[in-house]
Design a protein around this motif. Structure first.
Motif, mmCIF file in Angstrom:
data_model
loop_
_atom_site.group_PDB
_atom_site.id
_atom_site.type_symbol
_atom_site.label_atom_id
_atom_site.label_comp_id
_atom_site.label_asym_id
_atom_site.label_seq_id
_atom_site.Cartn_x
_atom_site.Cartn_y
_atom_site.Cartn_z
ATOM 1 N N ASP A 1 1.460 -13.661 2.389
ATOM 2 C CA ASP A 1 0.064 -13.238 2.218
ATOM 3 C C ASP A 1 -0.111 -11.772 2.613
ATOM 4 O O ASP A 1 -0.790 -11.009 1.927
ATOM 5 N N GLY A 2 0.508 -11.371 3.734
ATOM 6 C CA GLY A 2 0.411 -9.984 4.191
ATOM 7 C C GLY A 2 1.052 -9.006 3.217
ATOM 8 O O GLY A 2 0.501 -7.933 2.937
ATOM 9 N N LEU A 3 2.206 -9.371 2.693
ATOM 10 C CA LEU A 3 2.878 -8.502 1.728
ATOM 11 C C LEU A 3 2.077 -8.418 0.423
ATOM 12 O O LEU A 3 1.973 -7.348 -0.178
ATOM 13 N N VAL B 1 4.838 -0.717 2.078
ATOM 14 C CA VAL B 1 4.430 -1.110 0.725
ATOM 15 C C VAL B 1 3.058 -0.528 0.407
ATOM 16 O O VAL B 1 2.839 0.066 -0.647
ATOM 17 N N ALA B 2 2.115 -0.692 1.336
ATOM 18 C CA ALA B 2 0.747 -0.225 1.102
ATOM 19 C C ALA B 2 0.683 1.282 0.922
ATOM 20 O O ALA B 2 -0.113 1.782 0.123
ATOM 21 N N SER B 3 1.533 2.020 1.638
ATOM 22 C CA SER B 3 1.501 3.480 1.542
ATOM 23 C C SER B 3 2.242 4.001 0.322
ATOM 24 O O SER B 3 2.149 5.179 -0.008
ATOM 25 N N GLY C 1 12.894 -4.176 -1.961
ATOM 26 C CA GLY C 1 12.801 -5.629 -1.833
ATOM 27 C C GLY C 1 12.891 -6.055 -0.381
ATOM 28 O O GLY C 1 13.191 -5.255 0.497
ATOM 29 N N VAL C 2 12.607 -7.303 -0.143
ATOM 30 C CA VAL C 2 12.729 -7.892 1.181
ATOM 31 C C VAL C 2 13.429 -9.238 1.049
ATOM 32 O O VAL C 2 13.426 -9.854 -0.017
ATOM 33 N N THR D 1 7.556 -7.342 10.004
ATOM 34 C CA THR D 1 6.960 -7.532 8.689
ATOM 35 C C THR D 1 5.714 -6.684 8.503
ATOM 36 O O THR D 1 5.432 -6.254 7.390
ATOM 37 N N ALA D 2 4.986 -6.414 9.589
ATOM 38 C CA ALA D 2 3.811 -5.540 9.481
ATOM 39 C C ALA D 2 4.236 -4.132 9.091
ATOM 40 O O ALA D 2 3.574 -3.471 8.291
ATOM 41 N N ALA D 3 5.361 -3.666 9.622
ATOM 42 C CA ALA D 3 5.870 -2.333 9.280
ATOM 43 C C ALA D 3 6.263 -2.271 7.804
ATOM 44 O O ALA D 3 6.015 -1.265 7.131
ATOM 45 N N ILE D 4 6.849 -3.333 7.302
ATOM 46 C CA ILE D 4 7.222 -3.367 5.884
ATOM 47 C C ILE D 4 5.968 -3.375 5.020
ATOM 48 O O ILE D 4 5.885 -2.659 4.020
ATOM 49 N N ALA D 5 4.961 -4.153 5.414
ATOM 50 C CA ALA D 5 3.704 -4.179 4.661
ATOM 51 C C ALA D 5 3.056 -2.799 4.644
ATOM 52 O O ALA D 5 2.512 -2.375 3.619
ATOM 53 N N GLU D 6 3.126 -2.076 5.748
ATOM 54 C CA GLU D 6 2.580 -0.711 5.792
ATOM 55 C C GLU D 6 3.324 0.200 4.826
ATOM 56 O O GLU D 6 2.711 1.034 4.151
#
Length: 71
Positions: free
Chosen positions: A59-61, A9-11, A18-19, A2-7
């Motif tokens: 929250d992270g996403l 999204v942020a970039s 979607g997830v 999930t951290a990789a997906i958040a990265e």
């Protein structure tokens, strides 16, 4: 994961649309059986994250989306 997906999204990486999160009250899964033997709030179909883990992932996403919007 999930951290990789958040990265991504942020970039603003293109291609992520979607997830899907498998979430339930209690983590994991159990085999179907007599109702009095089952754990309340635990899936009998797919392994799932528990409620608190799901809240943390969301929250992270959300933070990733906000950082992208603010950039």
């Amino acid at each position: 994961m999930t951290a990789a997906i958040a990265e991504q999204v942020a970039s603003g990486e293109p291609g992520l649309t979607g997830v899907m999160l498998e979430s339930f009250l209690v983590e994991g899964k159990q085999e179907p059986g007599p109702p009095d033997t089952l754990t309340y709030g635990q899936s009998v179909t797919d392994a799932c994250m528990d409620f608190l883990t799901t809240a943390g992932v969301l929250d992270g996403l959300a933070a990733a989306v906000r950082s992208r919007r603010d950039a």
